[in-house]
Design an enzyme around this catalytic site. Sequence first.
Site, PDB file in Angstrom:
ATOM      1  N   GLU A 218      75.049  68.101  82.702  1.00 29.69           N
ATOM      2  CA  GLU A 218      76.212  67.531  83.402  1.00 29.69           C
ATOM      3  C   GLU A 218      76.131  66.026  83.207  1.00 29.69           C
ATOM      4  O   GLU A 218      75.293  65.361  83.823  1.00 29.69           O
ATOM      5  CB  GLU A 218      76.143  67.879  84.902  1.00 29.69           C
ATOM      6  CG  GLU A 218      76.238  69.371  85.199  1.00 29.69           C
ATOM      7  CD  GLU A 218      77.670  69.898  85.136  1.00 29.69           C
ATOM      8  OE1 GLU A 218      78.608  69.089  85.196  1.00 29.69           O
ATOM      9  OE2 GLU A 218      77.839  71.123  85.022  1.00 29.69           O
ATOM     10  N   CYS A 252      80.713  60.152  88.797  1.00 34.65           N
ATOM     11  CA  CYS A 252      80.855  60.567  87.396  1.00 34.65           C
ATOM     12  C   CYS A 252      82.297  60.887  87.028  1.00 34.65           C
ATOM     13  O   CYS A 252      82.715  60.644  85.908  1.00 34.65           O
ATOM     14  CB  CYS A 252      79.952  61.758  87.112  1.00 34.65           C
ATOM     15  SG  CYS A 252      80.301  63.150  88.187  1.00 34.65           S
TER      16      CYS A 252
END
Length: 465
Positions: A218, A252
């Site tokens: 990720e 993010c």
Amino acid sequence: MDEMENKIDNNIISVFELQKKFVASRKSLNINYRIDILKKLKANILKYEKELCDALQKDLNKSPEESYMCEIGLVLEEISHMLKHIKKYAKPQKISSAISNFPSKSYIKKCPYGVVFVLSPWNYPFMLSLIPIIDAISAGNSVILRSSEFSPNVSQFIKKLVDETFERGCVDVVLGGRDVATQLLELDFDYIFYTGSTRVGEIVLKKAAEHFTPVTLEMGGKSPCIVDETANVPLSAKRIVFGKFLNAGQTCVAPDFVYCDKKIKDQLILEIEKEIVKQYSTHPLKNPNFPKMINQKQFDAMKSFITKDNIAFGGKTDNSSLKIEPTILNATFDDKVMKEEIFGPILPIVTFENLDEAIFNINNKLTKPLALYIFSNSKINQQKVENYCDFGGGCINDTVIHIANSNLPFGGIKHSGMGAYHGKFGFETFTHFKSIVKRSTRIDLPFRYQPIGKFKKWLIRKFLK
Ligand code: NAD
């Protein structure tokens, strides 16, 4: 392996051995065991909520409200989701049998991989450590977590929470710096789940390859936020400010930059300014609820993007509190701020003449983004972006909120990630699908056995076509 093990701290090896023993006991194949530990985890998170909020405040100056909305609440949601669905997810799946295997039953057994290594970052240090743990243990795995050294208060808290909630071998936390993460990556894990930068993701992928260990990565990158000429500009500005300045831009999936139609640029900047003042006051640096940069290095990196020539709004910084006020920059793809992921409260505005040019530049000047947002009232434009851009996930007419739906898979693509999790997708990420055909011993059709003559050949062709 022996030579490598010499380089690994004995404590790490003993935690790993304990985990392997736990996995070998097959204790967590029992669904009720998994349900009990999930319930205990939920109860302990609620019991220590105040302590957790204090730790998040110390590491990132997150307010208790933001901590609940973006970390604790999402973790509790994930546990509730698993408690509700775990029996269904874990059930073997009946599959129709091939006629050539008659008579038989076919099914898929949902098996845990074994010992999972979770390596997490500092920006949402609780949520990004706990959700992978919840998904992994729901699927019956054991977990070693190494949480980030840059959020030490939260990491200490997680260790205490884990030690009190789980038996040793089921979930364990190993604290320490990069050297500890490096040592852990030498071990022969059954699965690695990594969240962090693309640079370190590459290291993780290479280390995993040495053991043929499957991974989920990720990662991040530059997530564009398109605003076209048909957009509702004030509402777009409100939602962009929400997503961009949450956790002071250290998110993010935050819109990394706004990519807007040249015709609406001035209006959009004006509306974003208004929203910044509404949401964070006229003095965001003095706002006690506005988060700080995680450390000096990150603060300096953000400051280096701001020059006296590119500021459209904001630009003030405070070294003593490591805070940077929400800042808008005029930019083009050639500027330094457009060459790397920003990860702070700095919002460059880049313009386009038409949407096709924007799509071309997103596809050719950036790596495939983790998130992409489009603000538009044109269905054609919305669909163009959905169809012609590759990205992990995103929103139409909003930012960030796709991450909060446990029914949607969350993950990137290529440089922004590999694999996905949350809810059912999280359970499946940590599950090996074992295919089983169970034959009857009463009947044994002879046609597949040698010698294969004319009639058998005809039969085989009849079945397999
Ligand atoms: P990072 O890559 O510096 O660190 C990630 C983890 O790897 C940390 O635990 C760190 O201690 C460890 N690490 C660092 N160097 C290592 C090495 N050489 N060997 C082994 N381990 C090492 O990332 P970060 O600064 O903690 O987080 C910010 C990055 O993470 C941003 O790029 C952001 O986009 C990304 N991110 C992605 C997601 C997502 O869900 N996709 C979520 C949050 C953050």
